[in-house]
Write a protein that holds these residues in place. Structure first.
Motif, PDB file in Angstrom:
ATOM      1  N   THR A   1       0.842  -1.195   0.000  1.00  0.00           N
ATOM      2  CA  THR A   1       0.000   0.000   0.000  1.00  0.00           C
ATOM      3  C   THR A   1       0.884   1.254   0.000  1.00  0.00           C
ATOM      4  OG1 THR A   1      -0.214  -0.137   2.415  1.00  0.00           O
ATOM      5  CG2 THR A   1      -1.956  -1.144   1.093  1.00  0.00           C
ATOM      6  N   ARG A   2       0.346   2.325  -0.564  1.00  0.00           N
ATOM      7  CA  ARG A   2       1.144   3.520  -0.864  1.00  0.00           C
ATOM      8  C   ARG A   2       1.659   4.228   0.383  1.00  0.00           C
ATOM      9  NH1 ARG A   2       4.120   6.997  -1.799  1.00  0.00           N
ATOM     10  NH2 ARG A   2       4.216   8.428  -3.568  1.00  0.00           N
ATOM     11  N   ASN A   3       1.008   4.026   1.542  1.00  0.00           N
ATOM     12  CA  ASN A   3       1.446   4.734   2.744  1.00  0.00           C
ATOM     13  C   ASN A   3       2.763   4.210   3.295  1.00  0.00           C
ATOM     14  OD1 ASN A   3      -0.207   2.412   3.325  1.00  0.00           O
ATOM     15  ND2 ASN A   3      -0.214   2.988   5.484  1.00  0.00           N
ATOM     16  N   PHE A   4       3.247   3.061   2.816  1.00  0.00           N
ATOM     17  CA  PHE A   4       4.556   2.559   3.228  1.00  0.00           C
ATOM     18  C   PHE A   4       5.620   3.181   2.314  1.00  0.00           C
ATOM     19  CE2 PHE A   4       1.830  -0.165   5.519  1.00  0.00           C
ATOM     20  CZ  PHE A   4       2.568  -0.691   6.574  1.00  0.00           C
ATOM     21  N   SER A   5       5.774   4.494   2.452  1.00  0.00           N
ATOM     22  CA  SER A   5       6.498   5.287   1.462  1.00  0.00           C
ATOM     23  C   SER A   5       7.948   5.585   1.831  1.00  0.00           C
ATOM     24  CB  SER A   5       5.764   6.616   1.242  1.00  0.00           C
ATOM     25  OG  SER A   5       5.653   7.324   2.467  1.00  0.00           O
ATOM     26  N   ASP A   6       8.364   5.251   3.053  1.00  0.00           N
ATOM     27  CA  ASP A   6       9.731   5.504   3.499  1.00  0.00           C
ATOM     28  C   ASP A   6      10.578   4.289   3.133  1.00  0.00           C
ATOM     29  OD1 ASP A   6      12.094   6.051   4.790  1.00  0.00           O
ATOM     30  OD2 ASP A   6      11.244   6.189   6.802  1.00  0.00           O
ATOM     31  N   ILE A   7      11.372   4.425   2.067  1.00  0.00           N
ATOM     32  CA  ILE A   7      12.091   3.285   1.485  1.00  0.00           C
ATOM     33  C   ILE A   7      13.531   3.282   1.985  1.00  0.00           C
ATOM     34  CG2 ILE A   7      12.661   2.109  -0.671  1.00  0.00           C
ATOM     35  CD1 ILE A   7      10.648   4.032  -2.046  1.00  0.00           C
ATOM     36  N   ARG A   8      13.997   2.099   2.429  1.00  0.00           N
ATOM     37  CA  ARG A   8      15.365   2.003   2.944  1.00  0.00           C
ATOM     38  C   ARG A   8      16.004   0.668   2.541  1.00  0.00           C
ATOM     39  NH1 ARG A   8      14.162   3.490   9.282  1.00  0.00           N
ATOM     40  NH2 ARG A   8      12.413   4.932   8.885  1.00  0.00           N
ATOM     41  N   SER A   9      17.291   0.727   2.261  1.00  0.00           N
ATOM     42  CA  SER A   9      18.106  -0.479   2.107  1.00  0.00           C
ATOM     43  C   SER A   9      18.765  -0.784   3.446  1.00  0.00           C
ATOM     44  CB  SER A   9      19.180  -0.280   1.039  1.00  0.00           C
ATOM     45  OG  SER A   9      18.615  -0.212  -0.250  1.00  0.00           O
ATOM     46  N   TYR A  10      18.859  -2.061   3.757  1.00  0.00           N
ATOM     47  CA  TYR A  10      19.450  -2.433   5.042  1.00  0.00           C
ATOM     48  C   TYR A  10      20.961  -2.615   4.898  1.00  0.00           C
ATOM     49  CZ  TYR A  10      20.032  -4.563   9.594  1.00  0.00           C
ATOM     50  OH  TYR A  10      20.426  -4.822  10.890  1.00  0.00           O
ATOM     51  N   LEU A  11      21.718  -2.043   5.853  1.00  0.00           N
ATOM     52  CA  LEU A  11      23.176  -2.079   5.830  1.00  0.00           C
ATOM     53  C   LEU A  11      23.769  -2.994   6.890  1.00  0.00           C
ATOM     54  CD1 LEU A  11      23.894   1.738   5.334  1.00  0.00           C
ATOM     55  CD2 LEU A  11      23.505  -0.020   3.596  1.00  0.00           C
ATOM     56  N   GLY A  12      22.912  -3.550   7.758  1.00  0.00           N
ATOM     57  CA  GLY A  12      23.393  -4.440   8.798  1.00  0.00           C
ATOM     58  C   GLY A  12      23.579  -3.752  10.135  1.00  0.00           C
ATOM     59  N   ASN A  13      23.451  -4.518  11.223  1.00  0.00           N
ATOM     60  CA  ASN A  13      23.663  -4.019  12.586  1.00  0.00           C
ATOM     61  C   ASN A  13      22.804  -2.802  12.915  1.00  0.00           C
ATOM     62  OD1 ASN A  13      25.720  -5.993  13.127  1.00  0.00           O
ATOM     63  ND2 ASN A  13      27.120  -4.746  11.885  1.00  0.00           N
ATOM     64  N   GLY A  14      21.595  -2.782  12.390  1.00  0.00           N
ATOM     65  CA  GLY A  14      20.656  -1.713  12.690  1.00  0.00           C
ATOM     66  C   GLY A  14      20.809  -0.450  11.865  1.00  0.00           C
ATOM     67  N   ASP A  15      21.707  -0.449  10.883  1.00  0.00           N
ATOM     68  CA  ASP A  15      21.920   0.740  10.045  1.00  0.00           C
ATOM     69  C   ASP A  15      21.136   0.629   8.736  1.00  0.00           C
ATOM     70  OD1 ASP A  15      23.667   1.887  11.869  1.00  0.00           O
ATOM     71  OD2 ASP A  15      25.410   0.866  11.003  1.00  0.00           O
ATOM     72  N   TRP A  16      20.672   1.787   8.254  1.00  0.00           N
ATOM     73  CA  TRP A  16      19.854   1.838   7.049  1.00  0.00           C
ATOM     74  C   TRP A  16      20.339   2.945   6.121  1.00  0.00           C
ATOM     75  CZ3 TRP A  16      15.796  -1.660   6.564  1.00  0.00           C
ATOM     76  CH2 TRP A  16      15.399  -2.314   7.744  1.00  0.00           C
ATOM     77  N   LYS A  17      20.025   2.799   4.855  1.00  0.00           N
ATOM     78  CA  LYS A  17      20.255   3.845   3.868  1.00  0.00           C
ATOM     79  C   LYS A  17      18.919   4.223   3.241  1.00  0.00           C
ATOM     80  CE  LYS A  17      22.179   4.660  -0.747  1.00  0.00           C
ATOM     81  NZ  LYS A  17      22.822   4.032  -1.922  1.00  0.00           N
TER      82      LYS A  17
END
Length: 322
Positions: free
Chosen positions: A195-211
């Motif tokens: 659904t469109r409201n899940f709009s915050d897109i992130r790649s996972y970098l490991g150990n709790g870090d995101w891009k």
């Protein structure tokens, strides 16, 4: 309509009862679900046996966009050359197009049951959910592909909030058909629409870090290179959904469609992500791979992704030629 819920073997079986048959027997079960304390997932007989329901305990609404047969969370494959079949009824927006069986169904369905793919086996047992589907070719409104899809949808053992999906695709094309020989096509492992409201897109970098990832509304979709083969999308509430596809390649498709952050699963605007890998699918072969879905908060998802990577980062897909 009335929704009934039964409990069996420690899991929840839910279905929608649309009435009784002339013989006063129950209507067939169209939606099968399993759940634990954190996640609920369901497959739908009416929509090719694809995943049409995913929710978390803190976000009980459906996260999966089901607006048409091209959405859902589903298997989708490509083979052969792109050809123009508009004279045979090929959708002009998808011409020329390669051989593209998808689990949901052909383009252009607006409720016509015949446009959705045909499910031949559909069940729930102690191991989870299972379906077998004769897919439709995406570019045609109602043409079955010479192929078979199998899918096992289970809860990940000893991990709440995680779904494991094993996919198997069997090609049964005729040698010398209109799509030609074997080509090295990109495959969606799998195609996911939320659904469109899940709009915050992130790649996972490991150990709790995101891009954070950014892309204007498409299609065309954006491309990114999640280093750990895991991406997540979050709603303003902080609830998120992530996919881990260890057998995928380095480049994934992703992005929003439409501008309004709508929440209904049948709304046109949606979010898309598809892990991509190039696989040569011959006229007669069987392709297998697995992926994982998880829902929850950022910290919950990160912890689970770290565990999954430790266990499955070396996993590979399999192609067996007959």
């Amino acid at each position: 309509m009335k929704t009934l819920t039964f409990t069996a073997l420690g899991m929840c079986l839910a279905f929608t009862c649309a009435g009784m048959t002339a013989a006063n027997e129950p209507a067939p079960v169209d939606l099968l679900t399993i759940e634990d304390d954190k996640v609920k997932v369901g497959i739908d007989r009416r929509k090719g046996g694809a995943i049409t329901w995913l929710s978390s305990s803190q976000y009980p609404k459906n996260i999966v966009n089901i607006a048409d047969p091209g959405r859902l969370i589903q298997q989708s494959y490509y083979a052969g050359r792109a050809i123009d079949r508009t004279a045979d009824g090929q959708n002009q927006a998808w011409s020329p197009w390669s051989w593209n069986p998808i689990q949901g169904g052909g383009v252009g369905s607006t409720g016509d049951q015949g446009s959705w793919a045909r499910v031949t086996t559909f069940r729930k047992d102690a191991n989870g959910l299972y379906s077998e589907t004769i897919p439709k070719l995406w570019d045609m409104p109602n043409e079955e592909a010479s192929a078979l899809m199998r899918q096992w949808t289970t809860l990940q053992p000893n991990m709440t909030g995680v779904v494991c999906v094993q996919c198997e695709f069997q090609t049964m094309r005729k040698v010398g058909d209109r799509w030609g020989g074997v080509t090295n096509n990109p495959q969606e492992l799998p195609a996911c629409y939320f659904t469109r409201n899940f709009s915050d897109i992130r790649s996972y970098l490991g150990n709790g870090d995101w891009k954070s990832e950014h892309q204007p509304p498409g299609p065309p979709w954006g491309k990114t290179n999640p280093p750990l083969k895991a991406m997540a999308m979050f709603a303003p509430s902080g609830q998120g959904v992530a996919i881990y596809s260890p057998t995928s390649g380095s480049t994934w498709n992703f992005g929003p469609h439409g501008g309004k952050l709508l929440k209904r699963p049948d709304d046109g605007p949606c979010m898309h992500v598809a892990p991509i890998d190039r696989v040569r699918l011959s006229h007669a072969c069987t392709f297998r791979y697995r992926y994982w879905l998880t829902v929850g908060t950022e910290s919950e998802i990160a912890e689970r992704l770290d565990i999954l990577r430790a266990k499955y980062s070396s996993e590979t897909s399999e192609v067996a030629h007959r």
